[in-house]
Design a protein around this motif. Structure first.
Motif, PDB file in Angstrom:
ATOM      1  N   LEU A  74       3.218  -2.176  -2.085  1.00  0.00           N
ATOM      2  CA  LEU A  74       2.441  -1.693  -3.219  1.00  0.00           C
ATOM      3  C   LEU A  74       1.801  -2.914  -3.862  1.00  0.00           C
ATOM      4  CD1 LEU A  74       1.591   0.755  -4.843  1.00  0.00           C
ATOM      5  CD2 LEU A  74       3.625   0.465  -6.250  1.00  0.00           C
ATOM      6  N   VAL A  75       0.501  -3.063  -3.637  1.00  0.00           N
ATOM      7  CA  VAL A  75      -0.232  -4.254  -4.051  1.00  0.00           C
ATOM      8  C   VAL A  75      -0.901  -4.012  -5.399  1.00  0.00           C
ATOM      9  CG1 VAL A  75      -2.041  -5.890  -3.422  1.00  0.00           C
ATOM     10  CG2 VAL A  75      -0.647  -4.826  -1.631  1.00  0.00           C
ATOM     11  N   ASP A  76      -0.565  -4.827  -6.378  1.00  0.00           N
ATOM     12  CA  ASP A  76      -1.205  -4.784  -7.693  1.00  0.00           C
ATOM     13  C   ASP A  76      -2.283  -5.860  -7.708  1.00  0.00           C
ATOM     14  OD1 ASP A  76      -1.912  -5.136 -10.424  1.00  0.00           O
ATOM     15  OD2 ASP A  76      -0.002  -4.263 -11.051  1.00  0.00           O
ATOM     16  N   LEU A  77      -3.539  -5.435  -7.602  1.00  0.00           N
ATOM     17  CA  LEU A  77      -4.646  -6.392  -7.515  1.00  0.00           C
ATOM     18  C   LEU A  77      -4.962  -7.042  -8.854  1.00  0.00           C
ATOM     19  CD1 LEU A  77      -6.803  -4.220  -5.151  1.00  0.00           C
ATOM     20  CD2 LEU A  77      -5.940  -6.476  -4.602  1.00  0.00           C
ATOM     21  N   VAL A  78      -4.528  -6.445  -9.938  1.00  0.00           N
ATOM     22  CA  VAL A  78      -4.761  -7.022 -11.265  1.00  0.00           C
ATOM     23  C   VAL A  78      -3.760  -8.139 -11.533  1.00  0.00           C
ATOM     24  CG1 VAL A  78      -4.857  -6.574 -13.744  1.00  0.00           C
ATOM     25  CG2 VAL A  78      -5.729  -4.863 -12.130  1.00  0.00           C
ATOM     26  N   ALA A  79      -2.493  -7.843 -11.301  1.00  0.00           N
ATOM     27  CA  ALA A  79      -1.443  -8.834 -11.539  1.00  0.00           C
ATOM     28  C   ALA A  79      -1.265  -9.784 -10.358  1.00  0.00           C
ATOM     29  CB  ALA A  79      -0.121  -8.132 -11.838  1.00  0.00           C
ATOM     30  N   GLY A  80      -1.772  -9.406  -9.185  1.00  0.00           N
ATOM     31  CA  GLY A  80      -1.596 -10.242  -7.997  1.00  0.00           C
ATOM     32  C   GLY A  80      -0.188 -10.199  -7.444  1.00  0.00           C
ATOM     33  N   VAL A 108      -5.410  -7.865   2.826  1.00  0.00           N
ATOM     34  CA  VAL A 108      -5.651  -6.589   3.509  1.00  0.00           C
ATOM     35  C   VAL A 108      -6.130  -5.542   2.508  1.00  0.00           C
ATOM     36  CG1 VAL A 108      -4.575  -4.686   4.783  1.00  0.00           C
ATOM     37  CG2 VAL A 108      -3.999  -7.057   5.353  1.00  0.00           C
ATOM     38  N   ALA A 109      -5.495  -5.487   1.331  1.00  0.00           N
ATOM     39  CA  ALA A 109      -5.883  -4.520   0.298  1.00  0.00           C
ATOM     40  C   ALA A 109      -7.336  -4.726  -0.120  1.00  0.00           C
ATOM     41  CB  ALA A 109      -4.957  -4.647  -0.903  1.00  0.00           C
ATOM     42  N   ARG A 110      -7.721  -5.965  -0.359  1.00  0.00           N
ATOM     43  CA  ARG A 110      -9.102  -6.250  -0.767  1.00  0.00           C
ATOM     44  C   ARG A 110     -10.090  -5.874   0.335  1.00  0.00           C
ATOM     45  NH1 ARG A 110      -6.960 -11.615  -2.918  1.00  0.00           N
ATOM     46  NH2 ARG A 110      -6.680 -11.311  -5.161  1.00  0.00           N
ATOM     47  N   GLN A 111      -9.733  -6.201   1.564  1.00  0.00           N
ATOM     48  CA  GLN A 111     -10.616  -5.917   2.691  1.00  0.00           C
ATOM     49  C   GLN A 111     -10.828  -4.412   2.867  1.00  0.00           C
ATOM     50  OE1 GLN A 111      -8.942  -6.513   6.621  1.00  0.00           O
ATOM     51  NE2 GLN A 111     -10.866  -7.395   7.350  1.00  0.00           N
ATOM     52  N   GLN A 112      -9.737  -3.655   2.780  1.00  0.00           N
ATOM     53  CA  GLN A 112      -9.841  -2.214   2.982  1.00  0.00           C
ATOM     54  C   GLN A 112     -10.560  -1.520   1.814  1.00  0.00           C
ATOM     55  OE1 GLN A 112      -9.233  -0.680   5.804  1.00  0.00           O
ATOM     56  NE2 GLN A 112      -8.631  -2.676   6.659  1.00  0.00           N
ATOM     57  N   LEU A 113     -10.375  -2.011   0.612  1.00  0.00           N
ATOM     58  CA  LEU A 113     -11.123  -1.467  -0.520  1.00  0.00           C
ATOM     59  C   LEU A 113     -12.621  -1.676  -0.335  1.00  0.00           C
ATOM     60  CD1 LEU A 113      -9.082  -2.370  -3.740  1.00  0.00           C
ATOM     61  CD2 LEU A 113      -9.695  -0.070  -2.948  1.00  0.00           C
ATOM     62  N   GLU A 114     -12.976  -2.850   0.155  1.00  0.00           N
ATOM     63  CA  GLU A 114     -14.391  -3.143   0.381  1.00  0.00           C
ATOM     64  C   GLU A 114     -14.965  -2.223   1.455  1.00  0.00           C
ATOM     65  OE1 GLU A 114     -17.262  -6.978   1.471  1.00  0.00           O
ATOM     66  OE2 GLU A 114     -15.092  -7.226   1.244  1.00  0.00           O
ATOM     67  N   ARG A 115     -14.169  -1.938   2.478  1.00  0.00           N
ATOM     68  CA  ARG A 115     -14.618  -1.055   3.558  1.00  0.00           C
ATOM     69  C   ARG A 115     -14.895   0.358   3.056  1.00  0.00           C
ATOM     70  NH1 ARG A 115     -10.987   0.359   7.473  1.00  0.00           N
ATOM     71  NH2 ARG A 115     -12.701   1.256   8.639  1.00  0.00           N
ATOM     72  N   GLN A 116     -14.055   0.839   2.137  1.00  0.00           N
ATOM     73  CA  GLN A 116     -14.176   2.219   1.670  1.00  0.00           C
ATOM     74  C   GLN A 116     -15.207   2.387   0.557  1.00  0.00           C
ATOM     75  OE1 GLN A 116     -12.889   4.650   3.364  1.00  0.00           O
ATOM     76  NE2 GLN A 116     -11.947   3.112   4.714  1.00  0.00           N
ATOM     77  N   GLN A 154      -9.961   4.494  -8.024  1.00  0.00           N
ATOM     78  CA  GLN A 154      -9.038   3.585  -8.710  1.00  0.00           C
ATOM     79  C   GLN A 154      -8.764   2.394  -7.798  1.00  0.00           C
ATOM     80  OE1 GLN A 154      -8.091   4.156 -11.825  1.00  0.00           O
ATOM     81  NE2 GLN A 154      -9.105   6.150 -11.899  1.00  0.00           N
ATOM     82  N   THR A 155      -9.128   1.206  -8.233  1.00  0.00           N
ATOM     83  CA  THR A 155      -9.022   0.025  -7.368  1.00  0.00           C
ATOM     84  C   THR A 155      -8.025  -1.015  -7.878  1.00  0.00           C
ATOM     85  OG1 THR A 155     -10.879  -1.021  -8.510  1.00  0.00           O
ATOM     86  CG2 THR A 155     -11.395   0.325  -6.577  1.00  0.00           C
ATOM     87  N   ASP A 156      -7.193  -0.637  -8.837  1.00  0.00           N
ATOM     88  CA  ASP A 156      -6.248  -1.608  -9.389  1.00  0.00           C
ATOM     89  C   ASP A 156      -5.016  -1.790  -8.512  1.00  0.00           C
ATOM     90  OD1 ASP A 156      -5.519   1.007  -9.911  1.00  0.00           O
ATOM     91  OD2 ASP A 156      -4.585   0.550 -11.846  1.00  0.00           O
ATOM     92  N   ARG A 157      -4.621  -0.738  -7.806  1.00  0.00           N
ATOM     93  CA  ARG A 157      -3.443  -0.818  -6.936  1.00  0.00           C
ATOM     94  C   ARG A 157      -3.758  -0.158  -5.600  1.00  0.00           C
ATOM     95  NH1 ARG A 157      -1.020   0.043 -11.953  1.00  0.00           N
ATOM     96  NH2 ARG A 157      -0.950   2.305 -11.690  1.00  0.00           N
ATOM     97  N   VAL A 158      -3.152  -0.710  -4.545  1.00  0.00           N
ATOM     98  CA  VAL A 158      -3.356  -0.210  -3.184  1.00  0.00           C
ATOM     99  C   VAL A 158      -1.997  -0.149  -2.485  1.00  0.00           C
ATOM    100  CG1 VAL A 158      -4.398  -0.696  -0.922  1.00  0.00           C
ATOM    101  CG2 VAL A 158      -5.692  -1.136  -3.018  1.00  0.00           C
ATOM    102  N   GLY A 159      -1.775   0.910  -1.716  1.00  0.00           N
ATOM    103  CA  GLY A 159      -0.575   1.011  -0.890  1.00  0.00           C
ATOM    104  C   GLY A 159      -0.902   0.621   0.543  1.00  0.00           C
ATOM    105  N   ILE A 160      -0.131  -0.307   1.102  1.00  0.00           N
ATOM    106  CA  ILE A 160      -0.320  -0.773   2.482  1.00  0.00           C
ATOM    107  C   ILE A 160       0.959  -0.474   3.265  1.00  0.00           C
ATOM    108  CG2 ILE A 160      -0.794  -2.722   3.997  1.00  0.00           C
ATOM    109  CD1 ILE A 160      -3.131  -2.176   2.204  1.00  0.00           C
ATOM    110  N   VAL A 161       0.837   0.296   4.341  1.00  0.00           N
ATOM    111  CA  VAL A 161       1.991   0.591   5.194  1.00  0.00           C
ATOM    112  C   VAL A 161       1.857  -0.215   6.479  1.00  0.00           C
ATOM    113  CG1 VAL A 161       3.371   2.368   6.311  1.00  0.00           C
ATOM    114  CG2 VAL A 161       2.095   2.916   4.235  1.00  0.00           C
TER     115      VAL A 161
END
Length: 238
Positions: free
Chosen positions: A80-86, A46-54, A60-67
């Motif tokens: 709290l999704v850390d896209l670098v560490a997975g 979801v984090a990757r998909q929403q980053l691509e949409r925006q 800053q694309t290293d971390r994303v908050g998903i509620v």
């Protein structure tokens, strides 16, 4: 007359039947199927998909908050999704009182209307830190039509006593905000530090409870004739 051996055998059979779980004694049409649990949401995807949409609206694309407002407030639903560490860290977070007028812990609806006191769905960009009426806070910019009034409504990230996770143990839910994303005061510093300005915060109903399994009616035997108390055929259906 039943002899002693036959009587003991009958009693043993009755005892064995009693030991079988009650559900197992019912015919198939009574033992209704149980709906399988919904599959867990892949917050990383979801984090990757929403980053691509925006696109370039998020610096800053290293971390994303998903509620995940598909879960009740008794569950840790801020991912709290850390896209670098997975990795994914989960925390409890409130929803607005206008989204849950019954105060049962479940979000029923979203609203972007000023004065609704409800939560809004959609993508936000985290902005600057500030000190306000609720102490340390972080402003949010709504990026979609469903949350475009975030600034006017003062929808922010802050802490409060009514979001303390300890309330889940005593009340079975958190308190409600006026639409803000509110965390327990002890959790807030790490949320503000890890999320930080210039990142994506996305809110929506992501976890969906599965629909109940269809109830199957019992089989009908065409050769059964209903009679009245005296053994005669009834003149009416009941």
């Amino acid at each position: 007359m039943m002899d002693r051996r036959a009587m003991l055998a009958a009693l043993a059979g009755a005892g064995a039947m009693a030991a079988v779980p009650a559900r197992a004694q019912f015919p198939d049409w009574i033992r209704q199927p149980v709906a399988p649990p919904a599959p867990p949401v892949d917050y990383l995807a979801v984090a990757r998909q929403q980053l691509e949409r925006q696109g370039n609206r998020i610096g800053q694309t290293d971390r994303v908050g998903i509620v995940d407002f598909g879960l009740p407030s008794s569950r840790p639903r801020f991912a709290l999704v850390d896209l670098v560490a997975g990795t994914i860290d989960l925390y409890p977070v409130t929803h607005g009182r206008g989204s849950d007028p019954q105060h049962d812990g479940w979000l029923k609806s979203f609203s972007n209307r000023v004065g609704s006191l409800a939560s809004s769905r959609g993508a936000y960009r985290t902005s600057d830190y500030y000190w306000g009426a609720n102490g340390s806070s972080m402003r949010l910019a709504g990026l979609e039509p469903d949350n475009s009034n975030a600034d006017i409504r003062a929808i922010v990230v802050h802490g409060a006593w009514y979001a303390d996770p300890a309330l889940i143990a005593t009340q079975g839910k958190l308190g409600r905000s006026e639409g803000c994303f509110v965390f327990g005061e002890a959790l807030l510093p790490q949320i503000l530090y890890k999320l930080g300005p210039g990142r994506l915060l996305f809110a929506d109903k992501l976890s969906v409870s599965p629909p109940p399994a269809p109830f199957e009616l019992p089989p009908v035997a065409d050769n059964i004739i209903r009679t009245g108390a005296n053994g005669t055929l009834p003149k009416t259906a009941d």
